[in-house]
Design a protein around this motif. Structure first.
Motif, PDB file in Angstrom:
ATOM      1  N   GLN A 402      80.636  63.627  46.799  1.00 26.70           N
ATOM      2  CA  GLN A 402      80.392  65.071  46.693  1.00 26.70           C
ATOM      3  C   GLN A 402      79.106  65.471  47.424  1.00 26.70           C
ATOM      4  N   THR A 403      78.062  64.653  47.255  1.00 31.64           N
ATOM      5  CA  THR A 403      76.769  64.963  47.869  1.00 31.64           C
ATOM      6  C   THR A 403      76.836  64.840  49.379  1.00 31.64           C
ATOM      7  N   ALA A 404      77.478  63.772  49.858  1.00 32.61           N
ATOM      8  CA  ALA A 404      77.620  63.588  51.303  1.00 32.61           C
ATOM      9  C   ALA A 404      78.409  64.737  51.928  1.00 32.61           C
ATOM     10  N   VAL A 413      70.171  69.891  50.039  1.00 33.36           N
ATOM     11  CA  VAL A 413      70.502  69.138  48.829  1.00 33.36           C
ATOM     12  C   VAL A 413      69.236  68.544  48.197  1.00 33.36           C
ATOM     13  N   GLY A 414      69.053  68.798  46.905  1.00 35.89           N
ATOM     14  CA  GLY A 414      68.021  68.102  46.150  1.00 35.89           C
ATOM     15  C   GLY A 414      68.580  66.772  45.662  1.00 35.89           C
ATOM     16  N   TRP A 415      67.819  65.687  45.869  1.00 35.11           N
ATOM     17  CA  TRP A 415      68.313  64.329  45.572  1.00 35.11           C
ATOM     18  C   TRP A 415      67.303  63.660  44.643  1.00 35.11           C
ATOM     19  N   PHE A 416      67.725  63.385  43.418  1.00 38.04           N
ATOM     20  CA  PHE A 416      66.847  62.837  42.380  1.00 38.04           C
ATOM     21  C   PHE A 416      67.565  61.630  41.787  1.00 38.04           C
ATOM     22  N   GLN A 417      67.167  60.422  42.238  1.00 34.39           N
ATOM     23  CA  GLN A 417      67.863  59.206  41.816  1.00 34.39           C
ATOM     24  C   GLN A 417      66.876  58.051  41.665  1.00 34.39           C
ATOM     25  N   GLY A 418      67.012  57.289  40.597  1.00 39.25           N
ATOM     26  CA  GLY A 418      66.233  56.068  40.435  1.00 39.25           C
ATOM     27  C   GLY A 418      64.766  56.318  40.136  1.00 39.25           C
ATOM     28  N   ALA A 536      71.573  53.352  46.258  1.00 42.05           N
ATOM     29  CA  ALA A 536      72.224  54.667  46.133  1.00 42.05           C
ATOM     30  C   ALA A 536      71.995  55.509  47.388  1.00 42.05           C
ATOM     31  N   TYR A 537      70.770  55.511  47.880  1.00 44.50           N
ATOM     32  CA  TYR A 537      70.438  56.293  49.081  1.00 44.50           C
ATOM     33  C   TYR A 537      71.149  55.721  50.301  1.00 44.50           C
ATOM     34  N   HIS A 538      71.199  54.400  50.377  1.00 47.18           N
ATOM     35  CA  HIS A 538      71.911  53.734  51.469  1.00 47.18           C
ATOM     36  C   HIS A 538      73.406  54.096  51.431  1.00 47.18           C
ATOM     37  N   ALA A 539      73.969  54.128  50.234  1.00 41.69           N
ATOM     38  CA  ALA A 539      75.390  54.481  50.086  1.00 41.69           C
ATOM     39  C   ALA A 539      75.639  55.933  50.487  1.00 41.69           C
ATOM     40  N   LEU A 540      74.720  56.825  50.141  1.00 40.46           N
ATOM     41  CA  LEU A 540      74.869  58.237  50.498  1.00 40.46           C
ATOM     42  C   LEU A 540      74.882  58.415  52.019  1.00 40.46           C
ATOM     43  N   ILE A 541      73.906  57.791  52.701  1.00 42.84           N
ATOM     44  CA  ILE A 541      73.833  57.945  54.162  1.00 42.84           C
ATOM     45  C   ILE A 541      75.040  57.271  54.821  1.00 42.84           C
ATOM     46  N   ARG A 574      63.768  73.198  37.928  1.00 40.62           N
ATOM     47  CA  ARG A 574      62.941  74.382  38.188  1.00 40.62           C
ATOM     48  C   ARG A 574      62.746  74.602  39.683  1.00 40.62           C
ATOM     49  N   CYS A 575      62.473  73.521  40.417  1.00 40.03           N
ATOM     50  CA  CYS A 575      62.286  73.635  41.861  1.00 40.03           C
ATOM     51  C   CYS A 575      63.595  74.056  42.535  1.00 40.03           C
ATOM     52  N   PHE A 576      64.694  73.505  42.079  1.00 41.90           N
ATOM     53  CA  PHE A 576      66.031  73.880  42.561  1.00 41.90           C
ATOM     54  C   PHE A 576      66.263  75.372  42.380  1.00 41.90           C
ATOM     55  N   MET A 577      65.888  75.891  41.216  1.00 41.91           N
ATOM     56  CA  MET A 577      66.109  77.305  40.921  1.00 41.91           C
ATOM     57  C   MET A 577      65.084  78.206  41.587  1.00 41.91           C
ATOM     58  N   GLY A 578      63.961  77.655  42.008  1.00 39.03           N
ATOM     59  CA  GLY A 578      62.911  78.461  42.634  1.00 39.03           C
ATOM     60  C   GLY A 578      62.966  78.485  44.146  1.00 39.03           C
ATOM     61  N   THR A 579      63.946  77.795  44.732  1.00 38.15           N
ATOM     62  CA  THR A 579      64.052  77.700  46.191  1.00 38.15           C
ATOM     63  C   THR A 579      65.498  77.934  46.625  1.00 38.15           C
ATOM     64  N   ASP A 580      65.727  77.826  47.917  1.00 37.02           N
ATOM     65  CA  ASP A 580      67.091  77.974  48.447  1.00 37.02           C
ATOM     66  C   ASP A 580      67.820  76.638  48.578  1.00 37.02           C
ATOM     67  N   ILE A 581      67.411  75.633  47.795  1.00 40.71           N
ATOM     68  CA  ILE A 581      68.224  74.416  47.693  1.00 40.71           C
ATOM     69  C   ILE A 581      69.575  74.826  47.107  1.00 40.71           C
ATOM     70  N   GLU A 582      70.662  74.343  47.725  1.00 47.50           N
ATOM     71  CA  GLU A 582      71.990  74.809  47.321  1.00 47.50           C
ATOM     72  C   GLU A 582      72.717  73.872  46.366  1.00 47.50           C
ATOM     73  N   VAL A 583      72.392  72.578  46.441  1.00 43.01           N
ATOM     74  CA  VAL A 583      73.040  71.574  45.609  1.00 43.01           C
ATOM     75  C   VAL A 583      71.968  70.636  45.070  1.00 43.01           C
ATOM     76  N   LEU A 584      72.092  70.242  43.805  1.00 45.40           N
ATOM     77  CA  LEU A 584      71.177  69.277  43.207  1.00 45.40           C
ATOM     78  C   LEU A 584      71.982  68.094  42.687  1.00 45.40           C
ATOM     79  N   SER A 585      71.668  66.914  43.208  1.00 45.35           N
ATOM     80  CA  SER A 585      72.319  65.669  42.801  1.00 45.35           C
ATOM     81  C   SER A 585      71.301  64.856  42.021  1.00 45.35           C
ATOM     82  N   ILE A 586      71.549  64.697  40.703  1.00 47.30           N
ATOM     83  CA  ILE A 586      70.528  64.111  39.840  1.00 47.30           C
ATOM     84  C   ILE A 586      71.209  63.202  38.812  1.00 47.30           C
TER      85      ILE A 586
END
Length: 611
Positions: A402-404, A413-418, A536-541, A574-586
């Motif tokens: 979904q994120t890719a 995309v906001g990416w928050f993992q590990g 996880a980051y390697h798999a996403l890319i 909060r940062c997701f909601m305060g900016t124009d980031i469109e998707v947050l993956s957490i």
């Protein structure tokens, strides 16, 4: 098991780091918990975190080590004032109460703070390391080298501004020092101040601005400001500086030499002059660093170089040192600034004070710099629900898919993992990601997501196995500390009209197949992504590559300008909601902006003091 707790505090970028039997358990900066950028306070939150991560209490720690020696710093303050008196009385008068209240009696202050955590804390456990020993230890001991030349370059510690050490096994011997007021870090900071940016946080802006200018003032700087020797040693002409005697970095003589006043931060327009000045001080910095490293390689005959100190974060200079070939291998501590001093102080105590052996492995000991807090999926879901977030959960790799796809669709995309990163760079744990093929992505992320200057470049995160396909680099750069050029085959040739552009006008010209990460001089600040340290980051890319044929993404830190990188799921939402980031993956949760309650949106554009 033996535990060593390292602490840096009271100047900027306070941090704590914990070793267990000589291996890193955890490390974090205080700013991530307090949400105060470069927080200099005693790092109680960071200490509590690193202890909790290891499951021990402060009473179980064998030694607590502070990263510098306050009496030597006080000696410098007194001697400097005597040398310039009666000039400098105002700065001396302002500094003295702080020193007499806090810093001179630092042992008492540390004891008081540590006894808030453990009322029975034994003061005999408290040790102090010299500032540049802490830097040098942070560079050598976690490196992948059995032996190395160790170079530290920053503003100033106690007296030293540049040091050279030789590391062999568990021994680290300092062999050379350059002393205050002659400092490459302070030279760069003086030009940071002169171009209107904030000292101790804006230096990387000068580095980012430099490619827009020409180094036309390099010779003038070397003629008047810097007396540079063949071996890289130098003296600064104090006529042009004011940091020894005043409350500013530069003197009137600097303005007269360049025939321009100090730029007023944020209010004066950036002109071609400022870009040329940035290019010139960057060129001088590179010249000094190359002379130093060439001379050290020739003198010591060791093929490995380790670096730390704030100037070691100058990734453009690092790339030139690597390509210069005086050393075969270059390794830079990812938390090269004062935060990393906490880790170095702990290492110095373990290997030098306690004479413990050192084990060298094929990779470094930094665990990818993923040394901060992690959050379980259930805890993430609870925090998000409490914040009012609307999200979907995915299992078995579906979140990666979904994120890719969101990245391939051009979304921010906001990416928050590990585990959170240690050091100033986001490395794919707390990152904002984008499609590097997009010609508008750099401008969009800068102005609508990060709320910062449009000229600021973004870094590519590229699969390690594919790095040479895109960049003129075939090696590791896991910490985003090496700059290299994009490959000729993916560059776009400029038209005559485009070549004639100057300054910020260059920004909107598409220069390659990956314009969002190609700087105006065809360079890029590269992070190689390794499956071993961040699967996880390697798999996403890898999935993004499968969708698009492109094996890299735009990576910038998950924060807005002036805000520390996010630490908790609540920070991220909060940062997701305060900016124009469109998707947050957490964790295993995915949030889309259009699903959220608009009432939860915050004004992040003005929430944090500008850096």
């Amino acid at each position: 098991m033996a535990y060593i707790l390292g602490i840096s505090a009271l100047y900027h970028d306070s941090a704590a780091a914990l070793l267990c039997d000589g291996k890193i358990v955890a490390a974090a900066q205080e700013e991530r918990f307090t949400r105060r950028k470069h927080d200099p306070g005693f790092p109680v939150e960071a200490i509590n975190y690193v202890l909790a991560e290891s499951g021990v209490a402060l009473e179980d720690v064998d030694n607590v080590v502070f990263y510098d020696k306050p009496f030597l710093k006080f000696e410098r303050l007194i001697e400097t004032y005597i040398a310039v008196a009666p000039r400098g009385f105002n700065s001396f008068r302002m500094a003295m109460p702080v020193w007499l209240r806090e810093k001179l009696f630092l042992k008492d202050l540390l004891a008081k703070q540590l006894r808030k955590i453990d009322p029975e804390f034994d003061l005999e456990k408290l040790l102090f390391a010299e500032h540049h020993i802490s830097h040098a230890a942070s560079a050598f001991y976690p490196s992948p080298f059995e032996d190395a030349v160790v170079l530290t370059v920053d503003g100033v510690g106690e007296w030293a501004t540049t040091t050279v050490g030789i590391g062999r096994g568990n021994e680290l011997t300092m062999v050379k020092e350059l002393h205050f007021p002659h400092s490459l870090g302070l030279l760069y900071s003086a030009f940071t101040y002169y171009t209107g940016f904030k000292v101790n946080s804006g230096e990387y802006k000068v580095m980012g601005l430099a490619p827009y200018g020409d180094p036309k003032y390099k010779d003038l700087i070397l003629e008047h400001l810097v007396d540079l020797k063949e071996d890289g040693s130098f003296r600064l002409n104090q006529k042009y500086f004011n940091y020894t005697a005043g409350l500013t970095m530069t003197s009137k003589a600097m303005e007269e030499l360049f025939d321009q006043p100090v730029r007023k931060a944020e209010t004066d327009q950036l002109t071609q002059f400022h870009m040329d000045i940035a290019a010139s001080v960057q060129a001088v910095t590179e010249e000094i660093m190359l002379r130093i490293t060439r001379d050290l390689a020739k003198e010591h005959g060791i093929r490995n170089l380790c670096m730390a100190g704030g100037v070691a974060l100058n990734c453009v200079a690092n790339g030139k040192i690597l390509r210069d070939g005086a050393f075969d291998n270059v390794w830079v501590q990812p938390a090269a600034g004062d935060a990393g001093g906490a880790l170095g102080a702990a290492y110095a105590a373990w290997h030098q004070e306690l004479a413990q052996p050192r084990q060298v492995t094929s990779g470094d000991q930094m665990l990818g710099a993923y040394l901060g807090p992690r959050y379980e999926d259930d805890d993430i879901a609870q925090e998000l629900a409490a914040a009012g977030a609307k999200f979907s959960t995915y299992e078995n790799g579906e979140l990666i898919d979904q994120t890719a796809q969101a990245l391939a669709d051009g979304k921010a995309v906001g990416w928050f993992q590990g585990r959170m990163e240690f050091g100033p760079r986001a490395l794919g744990a707390r990152s904002i990601l984008g499609d590097p093929r997009s010609a508008s992505m750099q401008k969009t992320l800068n102005l609508k997501v990060k709320y910062r200057e449009s000229f600021r470049p973004f870094a590519p995160s590229v699969l390690r196995e594919d790095v040479a396909d895109w960049f003129e680099l075939d090696g590791d750069s896991p910490y985003m500390l090496i700059v290299a050029d994009v490959q000729e085959k993916i560059r776009r040739k400029m038209t005559e009209e485009e070549d004639a552009l100057f300054g910020i006008e260059k920004l909107n010209v598409k220069r390659s197949d990956i314009p969002a990460v190609t700087h105006v001089d065809y360079s890029a600040r590269i992070q190689t992504v390794h499956q071993e340290t961040n699967p996880a980051y390697h798999a996403l890319i890898s999935k993004f590559k499968e969708l698009t044929g492109c094996s890299l993404v735009v990576n910038t830190s998950f924060n807005v300008r002036g805000e520390p990188i996010v630490c908790t799921p609540t920070d991220a939402f909060r940062c997701f909601m305060g900016t124009d980031i469109e998707v947050l993956s957490i964790g295993n949760c995915l949030l889309r902006k259009e699903d959220q309650d608009p009432a939860l949106r915050e004004n992040y554009e003005t929430k944090y003091e500008l850096d």
